[in-house]
Design a protein around this motif. Structure first.
Motif, PDB file in Angstrom:
ATOM      1  N   ARG A 212      -5.750   3.999  -8.951  1.00  0.00           N
ATOM      2  CA  ARG A 212      -4.993   4.396  -7.764  1.00  0.00           C
ATOM      3  C   ARG A 212      -5.932   4.750  -6.600  1.00  0.00           C
ATOM      4  NH1 ARG A 212      -2.342   8.182 -10.684  1.00  0.00           N
ATOM      5  NH2 ARG A 212      -0.979   6.892 -11.931  1.00  0.00           N
ATOM      6  N   GLU A 213      -6.923   5.564  -6.908  1.00  0.00           N
ATOM      7  CA  GLU A 213      -7.861   5.994  -5.858  1.00  0.00           C
ATOM      8  C   GLU A 213      -8.638   4.817  -5.283  1.00  0.00           C
ATOM      9  OE1 GLU A 213      -8.555   9.129  -4.511  1.00  0.00           O
ATOM     10  OE2 GLU A 213      -6.661   9.596  -5.521  1.00  0.00           O
ATOM     11  N   LEU A 214      -9.136   3.953  -6.176  1.00  0.00           N
ATOM     12  CA  LEU A 214      -9.932   2.818  -5.714  1.00  0.00           C
ATOM     13  C   LEU A 214      -9.087   1.866  -4.892  1.00  0.00           C
ATOM     14  CD1 LEU A 214     -12.055   2.123  -8.917  1.00  0.00           C
ATOM     15  CD2 LEU A 214     -12.896   2.996  -6.723  1.00  0.00           C
ATOM     16  N   SER A 215      -7.832   1.671  -5.317  1.00  0.00           N
ATOM     17  CA  SER A 215      -7.035   0.701  -4.569  1.00  0.00           C
ATOM     18  C   SER A 215      -6.636   1.279  -3.217  1.00  0.00           C
ATOM     19  CB  SER A 215      -5.872   0.174  -5.410  1.00  0.00           C
ATOM     20  OG  SER A 215      -4.688   0.793  -5.134  1.00  0.00           O
ATOM     21  N   ALA A 216      -6.524   2.613  -3.110  1.00  0.00           N
ATOM     22  CA  ALA A 216      -6.201   3.220  -1.817  1.00  0.00           C
ATOM     23  C   ALA A 216      -7.434   3.302  -0.910  1.00  0.00           C
ATOM     24  CB  ALA A 216      -5.620   4.617  -2.029  1.00  0.00           C
ATOM     25  N   ARG A 217      -8.597   3.659  -1.503  1.00  0.00           N
ATOM     26  CA  ARG A 217      -9.783   3.914  -0.681  1.00  0.00           C
ATOM     27  C   ARG A 217     -10.695   2.705  -0.505  1.00  0.00           C
ATOM     28  NH1 ARG A 217     -10.525   9.837  -0.564  1.00  0.00           N
ATOM     29  NH2 ARG A 217      -9.117  10.733  -2.094  1.00  0.00           N
ATOM     30  N   TYR A 218     -10.804   1.893  -1.556  1.00  0.00           N
ATOM     31  CA  TYR A 218     -11.759   0.779  -1.519  1.00  0.00           C
ATOM     32  C   TYR A 218     -11.119  -0.530  -1.998  1.00  0.00           C
ATOM     33  CZ  TYR A 218     -14.902   4.691  -0.950  1.00  0.00           C
ATOM     34  OH  TYR A 218     -15.506   5.820  -0.478  1.00  0.00           O
ATOM     35  N   LYS A 223     -10.997  -5.805  -4.986  1.00  0.00           N
ATOM     36  CA  LYS A 223     -10.590  -7.224  -4.984  1.00  0.00           C
ATOM     37  C   LYS A 223     -11.775  -8.117  -5.303  1.00  0.00           C
ATOM     38  CE  LYS A 223      -7.066  -7.112  -1.372  1.00  0.00           C
ATOM     39  NZ  LYS A 223      -6.885  -7.462   0.040  1.00  0.00           N
ATOM     40  N   GLU A 224     -12.893  -7.798  -4.659  1.00  0.00           N
ATOM     41  CA  GLU A 224     -14.062  -8.638  -4.828  1.00  0.00           C
ATOM     42  C   GLU A 224     -14.605  -8.567  -6.254  1.00  0.00           C
ATOM     43  OE1 GLU A 224     -17.067  -8.140  -1.788  1.00  0.00           O
ATOM     44  OE2 GLU A 224     -18.505  -9.041  -3.201  1.00  0.00           O
ATOM     45  N   ARG A 225     -14.680  -7.355  -6.772  1.00  0.00           N
ATOM     46  CA  ARG A 225     -15.257  -7.192  -8.109  1.00  0.00           C
ATOM     47  C   ARG A 225     -14.436  -7.923  -9.178  1.00  0.00           C
ATOM     48  NH1 ARG A 225     -19.764  -6.795 -10.930  1.00  0.00           N
ATOM     49  NH2 ARG A 225     -19.274  -6.133 -13.039  1.00  0.00           N
ATOM     50  N   PHE A 226     -13.099  -7.826  -9.060  1.00  0.00           N
ATOM     51  CA  PHE A 226     -12.256  -8.386 -10.126  1.00  0.00           C
ATOM     52  C   PHE A 226     -11.585  -9.699  -9.714  1.00  0.00           C
ATOM     53  CE2 PHE A 226     -12.594  -3.824 -11.071  1.00  0.00           C
ATOM     54  CZ  PHE A 226     -13.185  -3.912 -12.322  1.00  0.00           C
ATOM     55  N   ILE A 228      -9.437 -10.549  -7.327  1.00  0.00           N
ATOM     56  CA  ILE A 228      -7.982 -10.433  -7.173  1.00  0.00           C
ATOM     57  C   ILE A 228      -7.663 -10.658  -5.697  1.00  0.00           C
ATOM     58  CG2 ILE A 228      -6.025  -8.825  -7.334  1.00  0.00           C
ATOM     59  CD1 ILE A 228      -7.586  -7.353  -9.566  1.00  0.00           C
ATOM     60  N   ASP A 229      -6.699 -11.556  -5.402  1.00  0.00           N
ATOM     61  CA  ASP A 229      -6.368 -11.831  -3.996  1.00  0.00           C
ATOM     62  C   ASP A 229      -5.528 -10.718  -3.391  1.00  0.00           C
ATOM     63  OD1 ASP A 229      -7.729 -14.185  -4.090  1.00  0.00           O
ATOM     64  OD2 ASP A 229      -5.985 -15.327  -4.797  1.00  0.00           O
ATOM     65  N   GLN A 230      -4.508 -10.308  -4.154  1.00  0.00           N
ATOM     66  CA  GLN A 230      -3.650  -9.240  -3.643  1.00  0.00           C
ATOM     67  C   GLN A 230      -3.471  -8.186  -4.724  1.00  0.00           C
ATOM     68  OE1 GLN A 230      -0.328 -10.686  -1.536  1.00  0.00           O
ATOM     69  NE2 GLN A 230      -0.017  -8.674  -0.614  1.00  0.00           N
ATOM     70  N   LEU A 231      -3.765  -6.957  -4.350  1.00  0.00           N
ATOM     71  CA  LEU A 231      -3.679  -5.891  -5.358  1.00  0.00           C
ATOM     72  C   LEU A 231      -2.216  -5.494  -5.566  1.00  0.00           C
ATOM     73  CD1 LEU A 231      -6.538  -3.486  -4.114  1.00  0.00           C
ATOM     74  CD2 LEU A 231      -6.708  -5.229  -5.892  1.00  0.00           C
ATOM     75  N   PRO A 232      -1.723  -5.522  -6.830  1.00  0.00           N
ATOM     76  CA  PRO A 232      -0.361  -5.015  -7.060  1.00  0.00           C
ATOM     77  C   PRO A 232      -0.294  -3.536  -6.672  1.00  0.00           C
ATOM     78  CG  PRO A 232      -1.274  -6.017  -9.062  1.00  0.00           C
ATOM     79  CD  PRO A 232      -2.380  -5.946  -8.064  1.00  0.00           C
ATOM     80  N   GLU A 233       0.821  -3.108  -6.121  1.00  0.00           N
ATOM     81  CA  GLU A 233       0.924  -1.706  -5.682  1.00  0.00           C
ATOM     82  C   GLU A 233       0.917  -0.739  -6.844  1.00  0.00           C
ATOM     83  OE1 GLU A 233       3.913  -0.383  -2.923  1.00  0.00           O
ATOM     84  OE2 GLU A 233       3.388  -2.072  -1.601  1.00  0.00           O
ATOM     85  N   ASP A 234       1.553  -1.165  -7.939  1.00  0.00           N
ATOM     86  CA  ASP A 234       1.664  -0.288  -9.097  1.00  0.00           C
ATOM     87  C   ASP A 234       0.333  -0.237  -9.863  1.00  0.00           C
ATOM     88  OD1 ASP A 234       3.427   1.218 -10.993  1.00  0.00           O
ATOM     89  OD2 ASP A 234       2.686  -0.373 -12.318  1.00  0.00           O
ATOM     90  N   ALA A 235      -0.155   0.997 -10.147  1.00  0.00           N
ATOM     91  CA  ALA A 235      -1.467   1.151 -10.781  1.00  0.00           C
ATOM     92  C   ALA A 235      -1.495   0.567 -12.197  1.00  0.00           C
ATOM     93  CB  ALA A 235      -1.873   2.627 -10.810  1.00  0.00           C
TER      94      ALA A 235
END
Ligand code: GDP
Length: 286
Positions: A212-218, A223-226, A228-235
């Protein structure tokens, strides 16, 4: 270092720090630059009783430099200097020394006016477990010293360690304090950065907090590390996707525990880049 803190231990730790304060000029409070507020003792202001204090944001090599700059500004006070260091690679030690000198400057100037030699600055390093106290003592000393905490029943003579330049002397036993246990978010931040063991909190919960924190802050770093084109909102979905991307699937399902371990491992080993998990703004300190 695994330490179980009970009220008796806390009182003892506090007493040990208080006794040492009499011997020193400056308190060096070590915190983790990625989580500077969560990795400090909640009673440190009270415990250090207005001694000049140098707050050292350690592990700055792993933290987001922009956030570290914001912390440097937010924590500064009249009798508090703040510096960012990377003790592991001996970076920022000169700034640390000048921070301590700045805190003592007025007093030393007055002594010199009276014809007295102020001598080296005497300092004590304090902080919660795992913030890098032993590493910093060894780097400042320029050699490996067996750094130990105070142990019950063992009376040990205090030793002063001379710093490489000779301008400062450190007590060889750091003051070990406790983190703020009652706040669960503090626990998650410390667990995510690896400062406390995974078995204190549930591994999946730590990983979900980190996701949750990483998807909100970084989001871009994630996306780059894994890939992923679009991050799902749900953790939960996001962590599952991370597991899937890394092939952690058995019987058609993502192994959630393995995905949790993988994410935390990558976070703690800087594979997701330099990240900070709290900012001064989170604490209304900006
Ligand atoms: P202490 O419990 O406060 O004495 O912490 P240690 O000195 O044992 O350090 C805990 C861990 O953090 C060790 O694995 C160190 O190598 C690591 N560490 C300490 N300082 C730094 C730093 O500035 N950068 C990084 N990347 N790791 C560090």
């Amino acid at each position: 270092m695994a330490i179980q803190w009970f009220p008796g231990h806390m009182a003892k730790a506090r007493r040990q720090v208080t006794e040492k304060l009499k011997l020193i000029d400056v308190v060096i409070e070590l915190v983790d630059a990625r989580v500077p507020q969560s990795s400090r003792n909640p009673m440190v202001d009270e415990i250090t009783e207005g001694k000049p204090r140098l707050i050292v944001l350690n592990k700055a090599d792993m933290a987001d430099p922009v956030v570290t700059d914001a912390w440097l500004r937010a924590l500064k006070r009249d009798d508090v200097e703040v510096v960012a260091v990377d003790a592991k690679h001996s970076k920022g030690l000169k700034q640390l020394m000048s921070g301590a000198e700045k805190l003592m400057q007025e007093k030393h100037d007055r002594m010199r006016e009276k014809g007295r030699n102020p001598g080296p600055i005497r300092a004590l390093i304090i902080g919660i477990p795992n913030v890098g106290k032993s590493t910093l003592i060894n780097r400042l000393a320029g050699r490996n010293i067996a750094v130990t905490g105070d142990r019950p029943g063992v009376t040990k003579r205090q030793q002063w360690i001379k710093m490489k330049g000779g301008e400062m002397e450190l007590l060889d036993t750091p003051g070990i304090l406790w983190p703020k246990f009652e706040d669960q978010m503090v626990g998650y931040r410390l667990a995510a950065t690896g400062a406390i063991k995974d078995d204190i909190l549930n591994l999946d919960d730590i990983a979900l907090y980190a996701t949750r924190e990483l998807s909100a802050r970084y989001p871009e770093q994630l996306k780059e590390r894994f890939k992923i084109d679009q991050l799902p909102e749900d953790a939960v979905e996001l962590l599952e996707l991370i597991g899937k991307k890394r092939g952690l699937v058995s019987g058609g399902y993502v192994d959630f525990e393995k995905a949790s371990e993988l994410l935390l491992n990558e976070l703690r080993h800087e594979k997701i880049g330099r990240v900070s998990l709290e900012t001064p703004a989170d604490h209304d300190m900006a």
